[in-house]
Scaffold this motif. Structure first.
Motif, mmCIF file in Angstrom:
data_model
loop_
_atom_site.group_PDB
_atom_site.id
_atom_site.type_symbol
_atom_site.label_atom_id
_atom_site.label_comp_id
_atom_site.label_asym_id
_atom_site.label_seq_id
_atom_site.Cartn_x
_atom_site.Cartn_y
_atom_site.Cartn_z
ATOM 1 N N HIS A 129 0.831 -1.198 0.000
ATOM 2 C CA HIS A 129 0.000 0.000 0.000
ATOM 3 C C HIS A 129 0.869 1.253 0.000
ATOM 4 O O HIS A 129 1.794 1.363 0.797
ATOM 5 C CB HIS A 129 -0.913 0.000 1.221
ATOM 6 C CG HIS A 129 -2.061 0.934 1.065
ATOM 7 N ND1 HIS A 129 -1.894 2.285 1.037
ATOM 8 C CD2 HIS A 129 -3.372 0.702 0.866
ATOM 9 C CE1 HIS A 129 -3.086 2.844 0.858
ATOM 10 N NE2 HIS A 129 -3.984 1.910 0.753
ATOM 11 N N LEU A 132 1.751 2.958 3.260
ATOM 12 C CA LEU A 132 2.771 2.322 4.105
ATOM 13 C C LEU A 132 4.157 2.550 3.569
ATOM 14 O O LEU A 132 5.096 2.852 4.303
ATOM 15 C CB LEU A 132 2.549 0.822 4.128
ATOM 16 C CG LEU A 132 1.208 0.516 4.662
ATOM 17 C CD1 LEU A 132 0.958 -0.939 4.584
ATOM 18 C CD2 LEU A 132 1.211 0.978 6.080
ATOM 19 N N LEU B 59 -9.169 0.080 11.520
ATOM 20 C CA LEU B 59 -8.636 -0.462 10.263
ATOM 21 C C LEU B 59 -9.430 -1.700 9.842
ATOM 22 O O LEU B 59 -9.727 -1.875 8.667
ATOM 23 C CB LEU B 59 -7.157 -0.827 10.420
ATOM 24 C CG LEU B 59 -6.178 0.342 10.488
ATOM 25 C CD1 LEU B 59 -4.767 -0.163 10.723
ATOM 26 C CD2 LEU B 59 -6.219 1.164 9.220
ATOM 27 N N ILE B 64 -9.810 4.565 8.369
ATOM 28 C CA ILE B 64 -8.477 4.934 8.827
ATOM 29 C C ILE B 64 -8.672 6.183 9.678
ATOM 30 O O ILE B 64 -9.642 6.921 9.483
ATOM 31 C CB ILE B 64 -7.506 5.190 7.661
ATOM 32 C CG1 ILE B 64 -6.073 5.325 8.152
ATOM 33 C CG2 ILE B 64 -7.922 6.387 6.850
ATOM 34 C CD1 ILE B 64 -5.055 5.364 7.052
ATOM 35 N N VAL B 260 0.158 -1.687 10.829
ATOM 36 C CA VAL B 260 0.073 -2.340 9.536
ATOM 37 C C VAL B 260 1.224 -3.317 9.364
ATOM 38 O O VAL B 260 1.078 -4.344 8.712
ATOM 39 C CB VAL B 260 0.018 -1.296 8.416
ATOM 40 C CG1 VAL B 260 -0.216 -1.962 7.096
ATOM 41 C CG2 VAL B 260 -1.094 -0.334 8.698
ATOM 42 N N ALA B 264 -2.452 -5.777 9.799
ATOM 43 C CA ALA B 264 -3.742 -5.172 9.511
ATOM 44 C C ALA B 264 -3.694 -4.619 8.096
ATOM 45 O O ALA B 264 -2.649 -4.176 7.642
ATOM 46 C CB ALA B 264 -4.055 -4.053 10.505
ATOM 47 N N ARG B 265 -4.810 -4.672 7.413
ATOM 48 C CA ARG B 265 -4.803 -4.229 6.026
ATOM 49 C C ARG B 265 -5.536 -2.896 5.889
ATOM 50 O O ARG B 265 -6.658 -2.757 6.387
ATOM 51 C CB ARG B 265 -5.487 -5.264 5.151
ATOM 52 C CG ARG B 265 -5.249 -5.018 3.677
ATOM 53 C CD ARG B 265 -5.742 -6.179 2.863
ATOM 54 N NE ARG B 265 -7.192 -6.136 2.707
ATOM 55 C CZ ARG B 265 -7.912 -7.186 2.345
ATOM 56 N NH1 ARG B 265 -7.337 -8.341 2.152
ATOM 57 N NH2 ARG B 265 -9.196 -7.069 2.195
ATOM 58 N N LEU B 266 -4.892 -1.936 5.224
ATOM 59 C CA LEU B 266 -5.604 -0.706 4.901
ATOM 60 C C LEU B 266 -6.652 -1.101 3.873
ATOM 61 O O LEU B 266 -6.328 -1.624 2.829
ATOM 62 C CB LEU B 266 -4.648 0.317 4.297
ATOM 63 C CG LEU B 266 -3.603 0.872 5.248
ATOM 64 C CD1 LEU B 266 -2.492 1.544 4.481
ATOM 65 C CD2 LEU B 266 -4.236 1.859 6.192
ATOM 66 N N GLY B 271 -6.699 -8.352 10.121
ATOM 67 C CA GLY B 271 -5.851 -7.844 11.184
ATOM 68 C C GLY B 271 -6.154 -8.562 12.488
ATOM 69 O O GLY B 271 -7.274 -8.986 12.717
ATOM 70 N N CYS B 276 -0.818 -6.970 15.833
ATOM 71 C CA CYS B 276 -0.708 -5.556 16.162
ATOM 72 C C CYS B 276 0.278 -5.329 17.311
ATOM 73 O O CYS B 276 1.162 -4.466 17.244
ATOM 74 C CB CYS B 276 -2.119 -5.142 16.519
ATOM 75 S SG CYS B 276 -2.360 -3.554 17.085
#
Lengths: 328, 342
Positions: A129, A132, B59, B64, B260, B264-266, B271, B276
């Motif tokens: 992404h 990131l 997330l 976000i 992330v 965890a995924r945007l 996640g 974390c």
């Protein structure tokens, strides 16, 4: 005549309505609120303050159009500024000649391009992404800058550098000229060139862009490289304006550049948006800042008002979309 | 085992990296592998982990948030002022006030996002500027040092004297962190609402058609982050023994990177709390290790940034290509480019 009207519409299209309305509102409100607002002094100060934020916003714009984000722009600008500063220092500091400046600027742009190149390669080839990748690049560049400067600042540049930040040509500030050149270049690049077309395609739908024969990886790498180069230009302007380079200069601009893009009607998911409305949005932000300053507010209140403005614009957009639905 | 690995790839990889780093550090420095250092690490990471598990929930729900660290600054400041007004208070009133303000600030984000359909990154960048601008404007950047005694005095939960005479301590923030982590884990894995959050984050439209109340999802996710931000703000004030309006400014991006990194995924729907926590710990251990190895503090950020960049590059390049044993037969890796969605 129709052709002219169409042409007018193409330039001041629907996406210009919001920013232009905001511009008119700011001019009217502050024009009444303060007798000193509609004077040359206000516009002079805006013209000198706009370029740093403006050029950085252009650096943010292209990645957003591809559906990404480049959070590393401010520290790319810092590192590019440092590169130029060191080149000048290595060549005599205050006594450095124009040749050293040109060499340093070229190196600074190269550093910016390198930062963008790395991000672009990672984003294009691993599909990580962009937030990131650019975020870790930002942390890395901030650390690199702090490591190399030990948190201090570098100053003492030859006298011919100052006019780039403070001088005027025919009454127009030099930094503003640089910004306008960048705006025009970005506009032409995005609306006329193949790269620009590919940028919009990728932002709309990267898969269909790939299937239609666009080398999406190449375009992404180029977009992030260009973003890095433009950020480096901002770094050079900041060096000339502050007459020093310090890691962290302009850090607070980072999220403001995103704000300016969204205010200028850029779609956060990419694919839609143009340069000119963003430019108008930038002028609005800077006029707001000067106007509030005249009324005795400080920079922090201005920041808050910028945020409120973004919310108001978004809410109005929601209302207008709802209204259009009802009318239909 | 293979199935377990595929389901928790990121967590396994992070765990392996942490173990490998710890082994190297245990041999190269004489202080890393001590109880005292381990407790130090926990004490230092506690506030960030509380932030991180809160952000994780947002997330997972597909949003976000950029504004939570600044929101925590507001919580600190207002809580300190409110405690002064009520004449001191105690831990209970402190937690109630901080949690309350945190939830309200989170709800403001949720309101903007849900009511006016503003994309979460746009809404929270706006509120970030509003919160920070107003905080600095009203406080004029002045810090508060005269906090109530109960808030600034260290609360030691467990202590033990080490062989060299130093004390290894676990302090209150670590316990609060453990409670927050456990609560978040229970919330997102053991409750219906938690499962709905995953479903909502993975596919909002599908979740809506399935009958999930998407408005409630937004308010719950951002409210939870607000709650965690409030608690983290109070813990930061306790740990630092002062309230500085811009102390947490910029923390949001560091926490985001760590979360992330933890898988965890945007874009939502993926996640875990374990990942974390491991993500935050990896960053802390790196800094701690560099410190013990005598590397200049100025280089920390640079090395941490480089490690995150490499980690993201490696974890995004499909694991199956790197380790053929774990390649899935039918590649599921062709996900569309992730996007941040509101």
């Amino acid at each position: 005549m129709n052709a002219l009207a169409a042409r007018f519409n193409a330039i001041f299209g629907a996406d210009m309505a919001g920013p232009l309305a905001a511009l008119a509102a700011v001019l009217v409100v502050f024009g009444f609120a303060s007798p000193h607002f509609l004077t040359g002094a206000t516009f002079g100060s805006v013209a000198f303050q706009l370029p740093e934020l403006g050029v950085l916003t252009l650096a943010m714009l292209m990645p957003i159009l591809t559906g990404g984000l480049n959070l590393a722009i401010t520290f790319t600008a810092n590192i590019a500024g440092l590169t130029l500063a060191w080149t000048l220092q290595a060549n005599g500091g205050i006594d450095a000649g124009p040749g050293a400046f040109l060499l340093g600027s070229a190196l600074a742009l190269a550093v910016g391009a390198a930062s963008g190149l790395i991000m672009g390669l990672v984003i294009a080839f691993t599909r990580a992404h962009p937030i990131l990748v650019s975020l870790s690049m930002m942390i890395f560049l901030r650390g690199l800058g702090e490591f190399l400067t030990r948190g201090g600042d570098i100053s003492g540049f030859p006298t011919f550098v100052a006019p780039i930040g403070h001088g005027s040509i025919l009454g127009i500030p030099v930094p503003l000229l640089i910004l306008i050149a960048c705006v025009i270049a970005s506009h032409i690049l995005l609306s006329r060139s193949k790269l620009g077309f590919s940028t919009y395609m990728i932002g709309s739908n990267i898969e269909s862009a790939r299937y239609s024969g666009i080398n999406t990886r190449k375009v992404l790498v180029l977009v992030y490289m260009l973003s890095g180069v433009v950020a480096a230009v901002a770094g050079i302007i900041m060096l000339a304006r502050f007459n020093s380079v310090r890691v962290g200069h302009g850090e607070s601009y980072l999220l403001i550049t995103v704000l300016a893009c969204f205010l200028g009607g850029i779609n956060p998911f990419g694919g839609f948006g143009r340069v000119l409305p963003v430019f108008v949005a930038l002028v609005v932000l800077q006029l707001l800042s000067s106007g509030l300053n005249l009324l005795g507010a400080n920079q922090h209140l201005t920041t808050a008002v910028w945020g409120i403005l973004l919310i108001v614009v978004m809410v109005l957009r929601w209302f207008s979309a709802k209204f259009i639905r009802i009318v239909k | 085992m293979r199935k377990l690995f595929l389901a928790y790839t990121t967590e396994f990889v992070l765990f392996a990296v942490i173990i490998a780093m710890s082994v190297v550090l245990a041999f190269t420095t004489d202080r890393f592998f001590t109880l005292g250092n381990a407790f130090d690490l926990l004490n230092i990471s506690a506030v960030n982990i509380i932030f991180a598990v809160g952000l994780l929930v947002v997330l997972i729900s597909g949003g976000i948030d950029i504004s939570f660290a600044v929101a925590a600054s507001i919580v600190q400041y207002v809580t300190a002022l409110a405690l002064e007004r009520i004449g001191g208070g105690g831990w209970l009133s402190g937690f109630l006030i901080a949690a309350g303000i945190g939830i309200v600030l989170g709800m403001i984000n949720a309101f903007l996002i849900h009511r006016f359909r503003i994309i979460s990154i746009v809404a929270t960048i706006a509120t970030f500027n509003v919160y920070f601008g107003l905080l600095m404007f009203f406080t004029k950047g002045v810090s508060i040092y005269n906090l109530p005694d109960w808030l600034t005095s260290r609360v030691i939960i467990y202590e033990r004297e080490m062989a060299d005479g130093s004390w290894a301590e676990i302090t209150l923030p670590v316990v609060v962190m453990a409670v927050c982590t456990l609560a978040t884990w229970l919330f997102i894995t053991r409750t219906t609402t938690g499962r709905q959050l995953y479903a909502f984050g993975d596919n909002p439209e599908g979740a809506r058609r399935f009958g999930i109340n998407i408005g409630a999802m937004q308010f719950i996710a951002f409210g939870w982050l607000g709650l965690m931000a409030g608690i983290a703000g109070l813990m930061q004030a306790h740990y630092a023994q002062e309230v500085v309006p811009n102390a947490l400014y910029g923390r949001e991006l560091d926490v985001l990177a760590a979360v992330v990194l933890g898988g965890a995924r945007l874009g939502g729907g993926k996640g875990s709390v374990l990942g974390c926590v491991l993500g935050v710990l990896l960053v802390s251990i790196t800094q701690n290790g560099l410190n013990l190895m005598g590397v200049s503090p100025f280089a920390f950020k640079m090395i941490v940034g480089a490690i995150i960049l490499v980690a993201i590059t490696l974890s995004s390049a499909r694991i199956g290509n790197l380790v053929p044993v774990f390649a899935t037969r039918k590649s599921t890796g062709n996900r569309p480019a992730d996007r941040v969605e509101g």
